[in-house]
Design a protein around this motif. Structure first.
Motif, PDB file in Angstrom:
ATOM      1  N   THR A  40      56.430  -3.808   6.509  1.00 39.50           N
ATOM      2  CA  THR A  40      56.082  -5.018   5.757  1.00 39.50           C
ATOM      3  C   THR A  40      57.078  -5.228   4.621  1.00 39.50           C
ATOM      4  O   THR A  40      57.366  -4.306   3.856  1.00 39.50           O
ATOM      5  CB  THR A  40      54.658  -4.915   5.182  1.00 39.50           C
ATOM      6  N   PHE A  41      57.576  -6.457   4.512  1.00 42.41           N
ATOM      7  CA  PHE A  41      58.494  -6.838   3.429  1.00 42.41           C
ATOM      8  C   PHE A  41      57.776  -7.876   2.564  1.00 42.41           C
ATOM      9  O   PHE A  41      57.414  -8.958   3.046  1.00 42.41           O
ATOM     10  CB  PHE A  41      59.788  -7.397   3.991  1.00 42.41           C
ATOM     11  N   SER A  42      57.583  -7.529   1.295  1.00 42.26           N
ATOM     12  CA  SER A  42      56.813  -8.394   0.388  1.00 42.26           C
ATOM     13  C   SER A  42      57.718  -9.033  -0.666  1.00 42.26           C
ATOM     14  O   SER A  42      58.800  -8.514  -0.975  1.00 42.26           O
ATOM     15  CB  SER A  42      55.711  -7.577  -0.301  1.00 42.26           C
ATOM     16  N   THR A  64      56.747 -16.849  -2.823  1.00 46.66           N
ATOM     17  CA  THR A  64      57.330 -15.758  -2.045  1.00 46.66           C
ATOM     18  C   THR A  64      56.568 -15.602  -0.741  1.00 46.66           C
ATOM     19  O   THR A  64      55.450 -16.096  -0.588  1.00 46.66           O
ATOM     20  CB  THR A  64      57.303 -14.439  -2.831  1.00 46.66           C
ATOM     21  N   ALA A  65      57.183 -14.893   0.208  1.00 44.62           N
ATOM     22  CA  ALA A  65      56.584 -14.663   1.526  1.00 44.62           C
ATOM     23  C   ALA A  65      56.429 -13.168   1.773  1.00 44.62           C
ATOM     24  O   ALA A  65      57.197 -12.354   1.253  1.00 44.62           O
ATOM     25  CB  ALA A  65      57.436 -15.296   2.612  1.00 44.62           C
ATOM     26  N   SER A  98      49.370 -29.990  -6.266  1.00 45.35           N
ATOM     27  CA  SER A  98      49.541 -28.786  -5.455  1.00 45.35           C
ATOM     28  C   SER A  98      49.807 -29.183  -4.008  1.00 45.35           C
ATOM     29  O   SER A  98      49.038 -29.939  -3.409  1.00 45.35           O
ATOM     30  CB  SER A  98      48.295 -27.901  -5.533  1.00 45.35           C
ATOM     31  N   LEU A  99      50.880 -28.657  -3.463  1.00 53.66           N
ATOM     32  CA  LEU A  99      51.296 -28.996  -2.104  1.00 53.66           C
ATOM     33  C   LEU A  99      51.190 -27.747  -1.232  1.00 53.66           C
ATOM     34  O   LEU A  99      51.722 -26.694  -1.576  1.00 53.66           O
ATOM     35  CB  LEU A  99      52.732 -29.516  -2.116  1.00 53.66           C
ATOM     36  N   LYS A 100      50.492 -27.860  -0.087  1.00 55.12           N
ATOM     37  CA  LYS A 100      50.350 -26.748   0.851  1.00 55.12           C
ATOM     38  C   LYS A 100      51.384 -26.888   1.972  1.00 55.12           C
ATOM     39  O   LYS A 100      51.432 -27.905   2.648  1.00 55.12           O
ATOM     40  CB  LYS A 100      48.940 -26.717   1.451  1.00 55.12           C
ATOM     41  N   LEU A 101      52.194 -25.851   2.127  1.00 55.14           N
ATOM     42  CA  LEU A 101      53.210 -25.835   3.175  1.00 55.14           C
ATOM     43  C   LEU A 101      52.919 -24.696   4.145  1.00 55.14           C
ATOM     44  O   LEU A 101      52.494 -23.606   3.736  1.00 55.14           O
ATOM     45  CB  LEU A 101      54.607 -25.656   2.569  1.00 55.14           C
ATOM     46  N   LEU A 102      53.157 -24.937   5.437  1.00 55.70           N
ATOM     47  CA  LEU A 102      52.918 -23.931   6.467  1.00 55.70           C
ATOM     48  C   LEU A 102      54.230 -23.228   6.802  1.00 55.70           C
ATOM     49  O   LEU A 102      55.205 -23.859   7.211  1.00 55.70           O
ATOM     50  CB  LEU A 102      52.327 -24.580   7.722  1.00 55.70           C
ATOM     51  N   LEU A 103      54.233 -21.919   6.616  1.00 58.90           N
ATOM     52  CA  LEU A 103      55.417 -21.111   6.904  1.00 58.90           C
ATOM     53  C   LEU A 103      55.387 -20.669   8.367  1.00 58.90           C
ATOM     54  O   LEU A 103      54.432 -20.044   8.817  1.00 58.90           O
ATOM     55  CB  LEU A 103      55.445 -19.889   5.987  1.00 58.90           C
ATOM     56  N   VAL A 120      52.371 -12.561   7.073  1.00 60.91           N
ATOM     57  CA  VAL A 120      51.129 -12.218   6.379  1.00 60.91           C
ATOM     58  C   VAL A 120      50.524 -13.436   5.697  1.00 60.91           C
ATOM     59  O   VAL A 120      49.320 -13.697   5.780  1.00 60.91           O
ATOM     60  CB  VAL A 120      51.381 -11.092   5.355  1.00 60.91           C
ATOM     61  N   SER A 121      51.361 -14.198   4.984  1.00 60.38           N
ATOM     62  CA  SER A 121      50.864 -15.383   4.256  1.00 60.38           C
ATOM     63  C   SER A 121      51.562 -16.619   4.811  1.00 60.38           C
ATOM     64  O   SER A 121      52.694 -16.912   4.427  1.00 60.38           O
ATOM     65  CB  SER A 121      51.128 -15.230   2.759  1.00 60.38           C
ATOM     66  N   GLU A 122      50.873 -17.327   5.675  1.00 62.23           N
ATOM     67  CA  GLU A 122      51.486 -18.509   6.296  1.00 62.23           C
ATOM     68  C   GLU A 122      51.382 -19.746   5.419  1.00 62.23           C
ATOM     69  O   GLU A 122      52.228 -20.628   5.486  1.00 62.23           O
ATOM     70  CB  GLU A 122      50.817 -18.781   7.655  1.00 62.23           C
ATOM     71  N   THR A 123      50.357 -19.828   4.582  1.00 67.52           N
ATOM     72  CA  THR A 123      50.176 -20.984   3.704  1.00 67.52           C
ATOM     73  C   THR A 123      50.836 -20.729   2.350  1.00 67.52           C
ATOM     74  O   THR A 123      50.505 -19.762   1.667  1.00 67.52           O
ATOM     75  CB  THR A 123      48.683 -21.297   3.505  1.00 67.52           C
ATOM     76  N   ILE A 124      51.760 -21.586   1.990  1.00 66.47           N
ATOM     77  CA  ILE A 124      52.488 -21.474   0.724  1.00 66.47           C
ATOM     78  C   ILE A 124      52.094 -22.642  -0.175  1.00 66.47           C
ATOM     79  O   ILE A 124      52.154 -23.807   0.243  1.00 66.47           O
ATOM     80  CB  ILE A 124      54.015 -21.472   0.960  1.00 66.47           C
TER      81      ILE A 124
END
Length: 306
Positions: A40-42, A64-65, A98-103, A120-124
């Protein structure tokens, strides 16, 4: 002919070949499991691409992702988060908030010998704001250091009196006016003049021109005005006298602009009832800056005494 050779290849010693293939797959699986691991890369910085000229991204917002990669153990151990590139594009036509972006996997660039196991976190969440314009009044900050011989006719005024500022909508909400930098009217000034002064521009906003014109009207602090044959009145509180009163000659002083507009009937020269043989001549004017310098006669005989 060829088809017979192919059939013979698969049918001849079929059992031995099947066993060999099984062990080959088993060995490949074991080796693959040993050389292919996950990690895992955080905190991978996300580069935000903004094609909207009227939209800005909050500077405090650094998304961050977190990504899980699969690959050879040695490769994964040598990788750092900075070796992974993540780019997200801000869609056009967005509004502030606030803007939700899908990674997605397409937004991520990784070394070719690794592969993405999971995001791990698709919603940014990205905070964006819209650039707007607002017209606000300008206030002049000035210091009057004129010598005692001169005075300001009125409060210095500026042109233009308002300014159009541009900036993020949330920043503009907190700005209701602009002020100038301190403007000094120094003691060397003795007449009206026009100058300019810079504006104090709040952080995060801008305006096309950062200066305004200052117009200052100055006059001499005091001027003398002779007044000939002014009528004298009585202040007697109900006690009357038929004795005629003389005229008086006076000299008054005050700002030139006030003396120019003052009317004779606005000023009063009078005496007050008393028991003395001589009564003093008094002066009244509705302007506090106008004063009596001299009057002739200064005293007159008491008209209430026979």
């Amino acid at each position: 002919m060829k088809s017979n050779l192919i059939i013979k290849f698969f049918t001849k010693d079929f059992q031995r070949k099947l066993i060999a293939m099984f062990f080959a797959l088993l060995i490949w699986f074991i080796v693959n499991q040993r050389i292919s691991e996950v990690q895992t890369f955080s905190g991978i910085p996300i580069e935000l691409i903004n094609p909207n000229s009227n939209i800005i991204i909050s500077k405090t917002n650094r998304p961050t992702a977190n990504i899980i990669l699969r690959g050879p153990a040695k490769i994964l151990q040598s990788l750092k988060s900075k070796d992974i590139s993540v780019r997200l594009v801000i869609p056009e036509g967005v509004r502030s908030g606030s803007l939700k972006l899908l990674l997605t996997r397409d937004d991520i660039t990784i070394p070719g010998i690794t592969q993405i196991e999971n995001i791990v976190s698709e919603t940014i969440i990205v905070e964006v704001d819209e650039m707007q314009e607002k017209e606000v009044p300008v206030r002049l900050l000035f210091n009057n250091a004129l010598s005692d011989k001169y005075r300001l006719i009125n409060t210095p005024h500026i042109e233009p009196k308002t300014k159009l500022i541009n900036g993020p909508s949330k920043r503009l909400e907190s700005i209701n006016y602009l002020t100038t930098k301190p403007f000094l009217i120094d003691s060397s000034r003795n007449k009206a003049f026009v100058s300019s002064v810079s504006l104090s521009i709040p952080s995060g906003v801008r305006t096309e021109f950062d200066k305004v014109k200052v117009i200052v009207d100055i006059e001499t602090a005091s001027k003398l005005l002779p007044m000939r044959r002014q009528a004298l009145s009585m202040m007697s509180q109900g006690v009357h006298s038929s004795t005629p009163l003389p005229f008086v000659d006076a000299v008054i002083s005050g700002p030139p602009t006030i003396l120019e507009k003052i009317q004779a009937n606005e000023m009063k020269f009078f005496i007050e009832y008393g028991e003395e043989d001589k009564l003093k001549v008094h002066f009244w004017c509705p302007y506090d800056s106008v004063h009596l310098q001299s009057v002739m006669p200064e005293y007159i005989s008491n008209p209430w005494k026979k």
